[in-house]
Enzyme design. Structure first.
Site, PDB file in Angstrom:
ATOM      1  N   LYS A  35       0.826  -1.202   0.000  1.00 22.26           N
ATOM      2  CA  LYS A  35       0.000   0.000   0.000  1.00 22.26           C
ATOM      3  C   LYS A  35       0.864   1.257   0.000  1.00 22.26           C
ATOM      4  CE  LYS A  35      -4.001   1.943   2.470  1.00 22.26           C
ATOM      5  NZ  LYS A  35      -4.878   1.746   3.655  1.00 22.26           N
ATOM      6  N   ALA A  46       6.787  -3.998  14.704  1.00 15.32           N
ATOM      7  CA  ALA A  46       6.777  -5.030  15.752  1.00 15.32           C
ATOM      8  C   ALA A  46       8.098  -5.011  16.513  1.00 15.32           C
ATOM      9  CB  ALA A  46       6.542  -6.401  15.123  1.00 15.32           C
ATOM     10  N   GLY A  48       8.663  -6.559  19.921  1.00 17.00           N
ATOM     11  CA  GLY A  48       8.965  -7.661  20.837  1.00 17.00           C
ATOM     12  C   GLY A  48       9.705  -8.829  20.239  1.00 17.00           C
ATOM     13  N   GLY A  49       9.031  -9.615  19.399  1.00 13.40           N
ATOM     14  CA  GLY A  49       9.708 -10.766  18.808  1.00 13.40           C
ATOM     15  C   GLY A  49       8.734 -11.874  18.452  1.00 13.40           C
ATOM     16  N   GLU A 114       7.838 -11.930  28.199  1.00 12.01           N
ATOM     17  CA  GLU A 114       6.779 -10.933  28.046  1.00 12.01           C
ATOM     18  C   GLU A 114       5.544 -11.366  28.815  1.00 12.01           C
ATOM     19  OE1 GLU A 114       6.092  -9.955  23.952  1.00 12.01           O
ATOM     20  OE2 GLU A 114       8.128  -9.246  23.631  1.00 12.01           O
ATOM     21  N   HIS A 230      -3.053  -2.100  23.447  1.00 10.86           N
ATOM     22  CA  HIS A 230      -1.754  -2.266  24.101  1.00 10.86           C
ATOM     23  C   HIS A 230      -1.682  -1.313  25.282  1.00 10.86           C
ATOM     24  CE1 HIS A 230       2.490  -2.802  24.826  1.00 10.86           C
ATOM     25  NE2 HIS A 230       2.515  -3.765  23.935  1.00 10.86           N
ATOM     26  N   ARG A 276      -2.534  -8.660  28.221  1.00 13.24           N
ATOM     27  CA  ARG A 276      -2.745  -7.272  27.821  1.00 13.24           C
ATOM     28  C   ARG A 276      -4.143  -6.745  28.113  1.00 13.24           C
ATOM     29  NH1 ARG A 276       0.319  -7.548  21.950  1.00 13.24           N
ATOM     30  NH2 ARG A 276       2.439  -7.539  22.783  1.00 13.24           N
ATOM     31  N   HIS A 337      -4.338  -1.721  19.276  1.00 14.28           N
ATOM     32  CA  HIS A 337      -3.076  -2.337  18.875  1.00 14.28           C
ATOM     33  C   HIS A 337      -3.218  -3.499  17.895  1.00 14.28           C
ATOM     34  CE1 HIS A 337       1.058  -3.648  19.140  1.00 14.28           C
ATOM     35  NE2 HIS A 337       0.729  -4.805  19.670  1.00 14.28           N
ATOM     36  N   ARG A 372      -4.815 -11.855  22.263  1.00 16.44           N
ATOM     37  CA  ARG A 372      -3.557 -12.444  21.779  1.00 16.44           C
ATOM     38  C   ARG A 372      -2.473 -12.419  22.844  1.00 16.44           C
ATOM     39  NH1 ARG A 372       1.092 -10.230  19.606  1.00 16.44           N
ATOM     40  NH2 ARG A 372       0.176  -8.154  19.411  1.00 16.44           N
TER      41      ARG A 372
END
Length: 524
Positions: A35, A46, A48-49, A114, A230, A276, A337, A372
């Site tokens: 896009k 992203a 974190g991982g 996390e 988030h 979260r 988020h 998630r």
């Protein structure tokens, strides 16, 4: 109208789209549509991982259990087990493709911790994992002659004939023309819809285009009310918020209010490491009760040198805003988020429409459930993208080159946004309405109000299209935002309980048997 025929069409250039392209490029031509540019996807942001079991102290059972707990009863257990067990193979693929996951002094991979995880299992590249993965996949894609990368391409709608997908109508923002991309295999990897909210961590391009196109095509959408917020975003006035990775809390950061009180312990014994949805809701309620615009993230106990090494991207950004994380409290507030629901697919990315696959945030496989688990998103994206590639390769082509189908379509143009103030007002009104009425804490009255007002905006665009032969790109954006908002509201009204990311004051308890919410073309 210009026509491009290809063996595989990929709409979206994030991690899912690029991995699918690499996997299918050995079997034919692949056209990948972005896009904007590679830096405009949610994958790029992203931090974190990727969650993956590799430590002897960890186990698949533990990762599965953590995922199911975070998903609050709405995950599909067999899907979770399958994806978690495939994770090591996909991590090996990324390492083979050149992703430089961070290692410790002993030369082993430095696994992060996390919220919601009971063990250290997050493969990361410091605090910019998404950027590193995109760069590695992009570098490899550019080596493959069979892969054609198109930047600044806005997919307007899917081409659907006899309930089969044959590609997409695409507007070239550089050349200002609409093309037909014809393909027997189309992958939606367009990301999420955070951009329909007033405050979000997502790039402004994340306006749910894939959801809107799939809905108009007749695809089944599932659990769209499950929008994850988030909890730790740098507080600022701009609509796109800077994300402060959950990994910061994994390394010991605390969340406190203006009085220095560690209030999260009242919401959940896990405190900062609770999932979260719990943390975001606790922060939201604290801000509302105290009438304050933000709370604080406190990691002042760590040395500056360590913070700069572990979180260089985050530390640098905070410093640019006058905050030294080693000395100062970081002002934070929640923001939209991640889209936990999406286009309903099986574990191979197959949608309810023949010839159409979906992978990444746009899809709903049953892996994330109602909320998630941190760092499971990139895992799902690459697992499903790889499986979708295998599935599409094995499916017989349903389109023959030179087909005489009539692919006529209403032309799209770009207009100066300053001359389209009414459309811009609709976009901003929708974003504010979603934030106020379809946010972290919801009510039936608020949802009904939002449904009525958003419904008027959806009808406005339907009537406008009937009267006008030419549609502006800005109108396409506004139409998609309004439609996706309507889908989320419809899904939220279907769920008569509070579960995961969906917390509604009228139904504070969970039902004994959780059910998926489903929306399709006949629903609105």
């Amino acid at each position: 109208m210009e026509r491009v025929e290809t063996d595989f069409l990929v709409i979206g250039g994030g991690i899912a789209g690029l991995f699918f392209a690499l996997e299918t490029s050995r079997f034919g031509r692949v056209d990948v549509l972005l896009k904007g540019s590679f830096t405009h996807s949610s994958s790029w942001y992203a931090q974190g991982g990727i969650a993956c079991v590799s430590s002897p102290q960890d186990s698949f059972e533990s990762h599965i259990s953590d995922t199911l707990k975070a998903g609050d009863g709405l995950c599909k257990a067999d899907v979770v087990k399958s994806f978690v067990e495939e994770a090591p193979m996909r991590i090996a693929d990324l390492i083979r493709l050149g992703v430089p996951f961070t290692k410790n002094a002993e030369g082993n991979y430095d696994l992060g911790l996390e919220a919601g995880h009971s063990h250290r299992r997050i493969y990361h590249v410091k605090d910019h994992t998404g950027m590193a993965i995109i760069e590695a996949l992009k570098k490899e894609a550019k080596k493959r002659k069979q892969i054609i990368l198109w930047e600044n391409q806005w997919a307007i709608d899917l081409i659907i004939i006899d309930k089969i997908c044959f590609g997409a109508y695409v507007f070239d923002k550089t050349k200002k023309i609409t093309r037909l991309f014809i393909s027997p295999h189309t992958l939606l990897s367009t990301g999420g819809c955070g951009g329909i909210y007033l405050h979000t961590t997502n790039p402004s391009s994340a306006t749910g285009d894939g959801i809107a196109m799939a809905y108009r095509a007749g695809a089944l959408l599932k659990n769209m009310e499950m929008i994850q917020f988030h909890p730790t975003c740098f507080f600022q006035q701009s609509s796109q918020k800077f994300l402060i990775s959950e990994a910061v809390r994994g390394e010991g950061a605390k969340i406190i209010n203006q009085s220095g009180e560690h209030f999260l312990k009242h919401a959940d014994p896990r405190g900062e490491l609770a999932p979260r949805d719990i943390v975001s809701r606790a922060i939201f309620l604290e801000m509302k009760e105290k009438n304050i615009p933000y709370v604080y993230l406190d990691i002042r106990g760590k040395q500056r040198e360590w913070l700069e090494e572990r979180f260089p991207y985050i530390f640098s950004y905070c410093l640019s805003q006058g905050i030294d994380m080693s000395k100062d409290l970081v002002p934070i507030a929640p923001a939209a988020h991640y889209q936990c629901g999406g286009v309903a697919t099986d574990t191979y990315g197959r949608t309810s429409i023949v010839g159409l696959w979906a992978a990444g945030e746009v899809a709903c496989t049953g892996f994330h459930g109602a909320n998630r688990l941190a760092s499971n998103s990139l895992l799902e994206a690459i697992v499903v993208a790889g499986r979708a590639a295998k599935s599409s390769i094995s499916q017989n082509n349903v389109l023959r080159s030179g087909s005489c189908w009539d692919f006529s379509y209403c032309p799209v143009v770009e207009k100066n946004e300053q001359s389209a103030s009414d459309i811009l007002i609709i976009i901003e009104e929708t974003r504010k309405l979603m934030w106020d009425c379809v946010g972290i804490v919801r009510s039936v009255a608020g949802l009904e109000k939002a449904k009525k007002e958003i419904g008027l905006k959806v009808d406005f665009f339907k009537n406008k299209e009937k009267k006008e032969e030419i549609v502006s790109l800005l109108e396409v954006k506004a139409k998609n935002i309004a439609l996706v908002a309507a889908v989320i509201i419809e899904s939220a009204l279907q769920r008569k309980e509070s579960r995961g990311a969906h917390w509604i004051v009228d139904y504070p308890k969970k039902l004994d048997v959780p059910q998926d919410t489903c929306v399709s073309l006949s629903s609105l």
